[in-house]
Design a protein around this motif. Sequence first.
Motif, PDB file in Angstrom:
ATOM      1  N   UNK A 174      -3.420  -0.267  -2.495  1.00  0.00           N
ATOM      2  CA  UNK A 174      -2.405  -1.142  -3.091  1.00  0.00           C
ATOM      3  C   UNK A 174      -2.533  -1.150  -4.604  1.00  0.00           C
ATOM      4  N   UNK A 175      -3.770  -1.305  -5.098  1.00  0.00           N
ATOM      5  CA  UNK A 175      -4.002  -1.335  -6.535  1.00  0.00           C
ATOM      6  C   UNK A 175      -3.600  -0.005  -7.184  1.00  0.00           C
ATOM      7  N   UNK A 176      -3.907   1.093  -6.509  1.00  0.00           N
ATOM      8  CA  UNK A 176      -3.570   2.423  -7.025  1.00  0.00           C
ATOM      9  C   UNK A 176      -2.060   2.624  -7.055  1.00  0.00           C
ATOM     10  N   UNK A 177      -1.353   2.128  -6.069  1.00  0.00           N
ATOM     11  CA  UNK A 177       0.101   2.301  -6.004  1.00  0.00           C
ATOM     12  C   UNK A 177       0.814   1.415  -7.013  1.00  0.00           C
ATOM     13  N   UNK A 178       0.307   0.212  -7.233  1.00  0.00           N
ATOM     14  CA  UNK A 178       0.948  -0.716  -8.168  1.00  0.00           C
ATOM     15  C   UNK A 178       0.828  -0.210  -9.596  1.00  0.00           C
ATOM     16  N   UNK A 179      -0.286   0.450  -9.927  1.00  0.00           N
ATOM     17  CA  UNK A 179      -0.450   0.968 -11.295  1.00  0.00           C
ATOM     18  C   UNK A 179       0.487   2.045 -11.577  1.00  0.00           C
TER      19      UNK A 179
ATOM     20  N   UNK B 136       0.822  -1.215   0.000  1.00  0.00           N
ATOM     21  CA  UNK B 136       0.000   0.000   0.000  1.00  0.00           C
ATOM     22  C   UNK B 136       0.849   1.254   0.000  1.00  0.00           C
ATOM     23  N   UNK B 137       2.084   1.150   0.456  1.00  0.00           N
ATOM     24  CA  UNK B 137       2.947   2.321   0.536  1.00  0.00           C
ATOM     25  C   UNK B 137       2.796   3.078   1.836  1.00  0.00           C
ATOM     26  N   UNK B 138       1.896   2.655   2.685  1.00  0.00           N
ATOM     27  CA  UNK B 138       1.722   3.279   3.990  1.00  0.00           C
ATOM     28  C   UNK B 138       2.781   2.740   4.945  1.00  0.00           C
ATOM     29  N   UNK B 139       3.182   3.534   5.871  1.00  0.00           N
ATOM     30  CA  UNK B 139       4.200   3.103   6.837  1.00  0.00           C
ATOM     31  C   UNK B 139       3.526   2.413   8.021  1.00  0.00           C
ATOM     32  N   UNK B 140       2.704   1.435   7.726  1.00  0.00           N
ATOM     33  CA  UNK B 140       1.966   0.712   8.753  1.00  0.00           C
ATOM     34  C   UNK B 140       2.604  -0.656   8.954  1.00  0.00           C
TER      35      UNK B 140
END
Length: 128
Positions: A123-128, A70-74
């Motif tokens: 996640x889908x938005x970041x992968x694209x 997702x790119x979030x720092x979680x």
Amino acid sequence: MSVSLVALCLFLAVVCAVGFIVVVLHRWAASRAATTSGQPIRLRRVVRSKEATGPVSRFDGWFQRMVRDTGLAWHPTAAAMLLVLCGCIAAGSLFLWQEEPVPAVLGLLAGMAVPLAYLLHRRRKRIR
């Protein structure tokens, strides 16, 4: 509207406001630390383990990869706790409103689905 429902709504509003403030302050501090260091951001290599043999291990691996992608720092545990928190809030609200267990269980599932859908979308938005 009963007093307990008003109190629950007020409590949820305060929790959401405090959570929003904490997230904003955390992001502000992280961006400030990244700009003041002057060093380029280095990416870490992720080591994948080959130990995922059972269904629970495979699910854990999928969830960890999904949260990381997702790119979030979680941390994956924090994401799982967010799923549980949202599910409990929805289930508790429906149980207080209807006083029946079936809508509460459905609210638990729906409440957990909302942050999961957000993570999958992110996640889908970041992968694209």
